[in-house]
Design a protein around this motif. Structure first.
Motif, PDB file in Angstrom:
ATOM      1  N   ALA A 206       0.801  -1.176   0.020  1.00 39.62           N
ATOM      2  CA  ALA A 206      -0.006  -0.128   0.196  1.00 39.62           C
ATOM      3  C   ALA A 206       0.858   1.195   0.009  1.00 39.62           C
ATOM      4  CB  ALA A 206      -0.873  -0.200   1.192  1.00 39.62           C
ATOM      5  N   VAL A 207       0.286   2.451  -0.302  1.00 39.07           N
ATOM      6  CA  VAL A 207       0.779   3.795  -0.376  1.00 39.07           C
ATOM      7  C   VAL A 207      -0.126   4.389   0.755  1.00 39.07           C
ATOM      8  CG1 VAL A 207       1.244   6.089  -1.359  1.00 39.07           C
ATOM      9  CG2 VAL A 207       1.937   3.855  -2.546  1.00 39.07           C
ATOM     10  N   LEU A 208       0.460   4.857   1.631  1.00 38.69           N
ATOM     11  CA  LEU A 208      -0.227   5.604   2.644  1.00 38.69           C
ATOM     12  C   LEU A 208       0.156   7.400   2.387  1.00 38.69           C
ATOM     13  CD1 LEU A 208      -2.272   6.175   5.205  1.00 38.69           C
ATOM     14  CD2 LEU A 208      -0.103   5.730   6.754  1.00 38.69           C
ATOM     15  N   VAL A 209      -1.022   8.201   2.256  1.00 34.37           N
ATOM     16  CA  VAL A 209      -0.764   9.463   1.972  1.00 34.37           C
ATOM     17  C   VAL A 209      -1.674  10.326   2.283  1.00 34.37           C
ATOM     18  CG1 VAL A 209      -1.811   9.401  -0.425  1.00 34.37           C
ATOM     19  CG2 VAL A 209       0.002  11.044   0.070  1.00 34.37           C
ATOM     20  N   GLU A 210      -1.264  11.585   2.863  1.00 41.34           N
ATOM     21  CA  GLU A 210      -1.929  12.864   2.954  1.00 41.34           C
ATOM     22  C   GLU A 210      -2.239  13.437   1.814  1.00 41.34           C
ATOM     23  OE1 GLU A 210      -0.973  14.568   7.033  1.00 41.34           O
ATOM     24  OE2 GLU A 210       0.848  13.839   6.285  1.00 41.34           O
ATOM     25  N   PRO A 211      -3.597  13.730   1.409  1.00 48.48           N
ATOM     26  CA  PRO A 211      -3.860  14.557   0.082  1.00 48.48           C
ATOM     27  C   PRO A 211      -3.428  15.882   0.291  1.00 48.48           C
ATOM     28  CG  PRO A 211      -5.917  13.151   0.825  1.00 48.48           C
ATOM     29  CD  PRO A 211      -5.123  13.134   2.033  1.00 48.48           C
ATOM     30  N   ILE A 212      -3.327  16.573   1.487  1.00 46.09           N
ATOM     31  CA  ILE A 212      -2.763  17.580   2.027  1.00 46.09           C
ATOM     32  C   ILE A 212      -1.910  17.509   3.196  1.00 46.09           C
ATOM     33  CG2 ILE A 212      -2.915  20.340   2.613  1.00 46.09           C
ATOM     34  CD1 ILE A 212      -5.553  20.204   0.769  1.00 46.09           C
ATOM     35  N   GLN A 213      -0.690  17.934   3.451  1.00 45.17           N
ATOM     36  CA  GLN A 213      -0.025  17.325   4.766  1.00 45.17           C
ATOM     37  C   GLN A 213      -0.399  18.599   5.393  1.00 45.17           C
ATOM     38  OE1 GLN A 213       4.180  16.974   3.753  1.00 45.17           O
ATOM     39  NE2 GLN A 213       3.763  14.540   3.848  1.00 45.17           N
ATOM     40  N   GLY A 214      -1.276  18.396   6.713  1.00 45.63           N
ATOM     41  CA  GLY A 214      -1.618  19.316   7.464  1.00 45.63           C
ATOM     42  C   GLY A 214      -0.436  20.012   8.682  1.00 45.63           C
ATOM     43  N   GLU A 215      -0.033  18.882   9.444  1.00 47.59           N
ATOM     44  CA  GLU A 215       1.156  19.186  10.472  1.00 47.59           C
ATOM     45  C   GLU A 215       2.275  19.812   9.830  1.00 47.59           C
ATOM     46  OE1 GLU A 215       2.562  19.388  14.304  1.00 47.59           O
ATOM     47  OE2 GLU A 215       0.583  19.097  13.634  1.00 47.59           O
ATOM     48  N   ALA A 216       2.610  19.408   8.534  1.00 45.07           N
ATOM     49  CA  ALA A 216       3.654  20.018   7.959  1.00 45.07           C
ATOM     50  C   ALA A 216       3.714  21.345   7.597  1.00 45.07           C
ATOM     51  CB  ALA A 216       4.212  19.184   6.560  1.00 45.07           C
ATOM     52  N   GLY A 217       2.467  22.102   7.610  1.00 49.06           N
ATOM     53  CA  GLY A 217       2.207  23.557   7.110  1.00 49.06           C
ATOM     54  C   GLY A 217       1.329  23.450   6.106  1.00 49.06           C
ATOM     55  N   VAL A 218       0.249  22.501   6.063  1.00 50.97           N
ATOM     56  CA  VAL A 218      -0.890  22.692   4.991  1.00 50.97           C
ATOM     57  C   VAL A 218      -0.177  22.740   3.838  1.00 50.97           C
ATOM     58  CG1 VAL A 218      -3.037  23.630   4.329  1.00 50.97           C
ATOM     59  CG2 VAL A 218      -2.227  24.054   6.815  1.00 50.97           C
ATOM     60  N   LEU A 219       0.581  21.648   3.556  1.00 50.47           N
ATOM     61  CA  LEU A 219       1.275  21.700   2.118  1.00 50.47           C
ATOM     62  C   LEU A 219       0.291  20.767   1.019  1.00 50.47           C
ATOM     63  CD1 LEU A 219       5.037  20.431   3.234  1.00 50.47           C
ATOM     64  CD2 LEU A 219       3.960  22.785   3.007  1.00 50.47           C
ATOM     65  N   VAL A 220       0.072  21.741  -0.177  1.00 49.30           N
ATOM     66  CA  VAL A 220      -0.761  21.208  -1.127  1.00 49.30           C
ATOM     67  C   VAL A 220       0.120  20.417  -2.153  1.00 49.30           C
ATOM     68  CG1 VAL A 220      -2.296  21.526  -2.845  1.00 49.30           C
ATOM     69  CG2 VAL A 220      -2.512  22.933  -0.695  1.00 49.30           C
ATOM     70  N   PRO A 221      -0.044  19.074  -2.453  1.00 53.97           N
ATOM     71  CA  PRO A 221       1.030  18.686  -3.500  1.00 53.97           C
ATOM     72  C   PRO A 221       0.786  19.267  -5.038  1.00 53.97           C
ATOM     73  CG  PRO A 221      -0.841  17.315  -3.171  1.00 53.97           C
ATOM     74  CD  PRO A 221      -1.091  18.453  -2.027  1.00 53.97           C
ATOM     75  N   PRO A 222       1.790  18.844  -5.677  1.00 52.31           N
ATOM     76  CA  PRO A 222       1.559  19.491  -7.108  1.00 52.31           C
ATOM     77  C   PRO A 222       0.482  19.073  -7.954  1.00 52.31           C
ATOM     78  CG  PRO A 222       3.912  18.662  -6.633  1.00 52.31           C
ATOM     79  CD  PRO A 222       3.041  18.197  -5.558  1.00 52.31           C
ATOM     80  N   PRO A 223      -0.155  19.753  -8.520  1.00 45.16           N
ATOM     81  CA  PRO A 223      -1.425  19.324  -9.551  1.00 45.16           C
ATOM     82  C   PRO A 223      -1.213  17.871 -10.221  1.00 45.16           C
ATOM     83  CG  PRO A 223      -0.858  21.556  -9.887  1.00 45.16           C
ATOM     84  CD  PRO A 223       0.373  21.175  -9.130  1.00 45.16           C
ATOM     85  N   GLY A 224      -2.026  17.068 -10.064  1.00 44.47           N
ATOM     86  CA  GLY A 224      -1.900  15.824 -10.659  1.00 44.47           C
ATOM     87  C   GLY A 224      -1.347  14.808  -9.988  1.00 44.47           C
ATOM     88  N   TYR A 225      -0.783  15.003  -8.819  1.00 46.85           N
ATOM     89  CA  TYR A 225      -0.145  14.088  -7.742  1.00 46.85           C
ATOM     90  C   TYR A 225      -1.061  12.993  -7.433  1.00 46.85           C
ATOM     91  CZ  TYR A 225       2.418  12.289  -3.780  1.00 46.85           C
ATOM     92  OH  TYR A 225       2.976  11.474  -2.830  1.00 46.85           O
ATOM     93  N   LEU A 226      -2.025  13.653  -6.752  1.00 49.20           N
ATOM     94  CA  LEU A 226      -2.941  12.509  -6.069  1.00 49.20           C
ATOM     95  C   LEU A 226      -3.379  11.707  -7.359  1.00 49.20           C
ATOM     96  CD1 LEU A 226      -4.782  14.666  -3.697  1.00 49.20           C
ATOM     97  CD2 LEU A 226      -3.118  13.045  -3.311  1.00 49.20           C
TER      98      LEU A 226
END
Length: 417
Positions: A206-226
């Motif tokens: 499996a891959v476990l991922v936050e769609p947006i990393q909250g504790e890290a500072g509300v980091l939004v991944p690059p478009p298309g990453y998810l």
């Protein structure tokens, strides 16, 4: 509940009221473990987006319990659901059925577009459950040799603080000093699809991922990453597990943050707002061919799926099913980000990012630490939380009024200048 700027006076107070604050803080410092470093405010009551301290001073809450309070403090619908259930039955063993369990599981499964729900209590429990699910599925369905299943995670992640979870954390504050660590995890850079693909092996479950990393500072991944994660996992026969504990249930302007890229993971990991800020409720939600790997006795929880939790969770799902809160988060979130972007343009903020009613803002460390800025906001009647030195997070309840949001942003600008 809305107030006026005049309602926010000196946060420190004077005389006996200030002594009450000092007394409460001293008791907490003496008798509780020092695993948090709270701001010097003692909350006594709350309603909507506002909290009141023991001195009677009111603050706008721009943290909302790390998104556990998406529907605001003391929400009438949720409190009514809890009170009604309190008078009936609050806990039964899962050795028996109760009349809220099936309804809650069905409603949440339908909200997620999935088949099955495994309720737990806290977010960390839900993540642990997802890890166990992935490993069991890897052995039973994918055919990975026993004891060899691996899970790929992202650097900068925050999924909780249990021993297993901190084993795959890259945050020294959460990890250091708590070994030996649980094996079976591969860490890759967040947002890097090439690194993710390179980490896959025959034993990857499996891959476990936050769609947006909250504790890290509300980091939004690059478009298309998810969407890329979904494509790669589907191609390689690997589960995609989305930790939507903070990002889900309306926070980003959609029901789930994955919805912004039309991605449906194999497992949703949910918590925080699922309990409406009333009781701890979490869940793993997935298809029958994944969650169906469990057999009686292989996993459980004394309080998971209890009648009180299910009654509140059922009302949360009903509120989300209207789309009202998602729309509010999208509309007010656009306004929030427009105002924050203006502060960045004016040189008051270094960077702004986020989605919906959720933002991470970086300040110039030569001028402020994040902690110093939250203390300045406290003096002005606004509650927020710092993270990683020079970043603060903003996550007001989805029920906040535009007037209260603007009032808070005015105080943020004032604190920065």
């Amino acid at each position: 509940m809305t107030t006026t700027p005049d309602a926010a006076t000196d946060a420190r107070g004077t005389g006996t009221a200030a002594t009450a604050t000092e007394r409460e803080i001293a008791a907490a410092e003496e008798y509780s473990a020092h695993n948090y470093h709270p701001l010097p405010v003692v909350v006594a009551s709350a309603e909507g987006a506002w909290v009141t301290d023991v001195e009677g001073r009111r603050y706008v809450d721009l943290l909302a319990g790390y998104s556990a309070l998406n529907f605001g403090h003391n929400n009438p619908r949720l409190i009514a659901a809890a009170k009604a259930q309190l008078e009936r039955v609050t806990l039964t063993s899962r050795a028996f059925h109760h009349d809220r369990f099936g309804a809650f599981c069905r409603a949440l499964a339908e909200l997620c577009g999935k088949d099955m729900v495994l309720p737990m209590n806290t977010g960390a429990e839900a993540v642990e459950t997802a890890v166990k699910t992935a490993r069991k599925w890897g052995y039973q369905v994918k055919g990975i040799p026993d004891g060899q299943a691996r899970i790929v995670v992202a650097a900068g992640n925050f999924h909780g603080r249990t021993t297993t979870i901190v084993s795959f954390s890259t945050d020294p504050e959460a990890r250091d000093g708590f070994g030996p660590y649980t094996p079976g995890f591969d860490i890759v850079p967040y947002g890097d699809l090439a690194a993710l693909e390179a980490a896959f092996g025959d034993d990857t479950a499996a891959v476990l991922v936050e769609p947006i990393q909250g504790e890290a500072g509300v980091l939004v991944p690059p478009p298309g990453y998810l969407a890329g994660v979904r494509r790669l996992t589907a191609e390689r026969g690997v589960l995609m597990m989305a930790d939507e504990i903070q990002s889900g249930l309306g926070r980003t302007g959609r029901t789930f943050a994955c919805d912004h890229e039309d991605v449906v993971p194999d497992l949703y990991v949910l918590g925080k707002a699922l309990g409406g800020g009333v009781v701890p409720v979490s869940a793993v939600v997935g298809s029958r061919d994944v969650l169906g790997v469990f057999r009686p006795g292989e996993h459980g929880s004394t309080f998971g799926g209890n009648p009180l939790a299910c009654a509140v969770g059922l009302e949360v799902v009903a509120m989300l099913s209207t789309g009202e809160y998602q729309r509010r988060a999208a509309e007010l979130g656009a306004h929030l980000h427009e105002e924050l972007a203006a502060m960045a343009t004016d040189g008051l903020l270094v960077r702004v990012r986020g989605r919906g009613l959720w933002a991470g803002v970086d300040v110039d460390p030569a001028r402020f630490t994040g902690r110093e800025l939250t203390e300045a906001l406290l003096e002005r009647g606004v509650l927020a939380k710092d993270t990683h030195g020079s970043t603060i997070r903003l996550a007001p309840p989805l029920t906040i009024s535009k007037a209260d949001l603007d009032w808070s942003l005015t105080r943020l600008r004032d604190a920065l200048t």
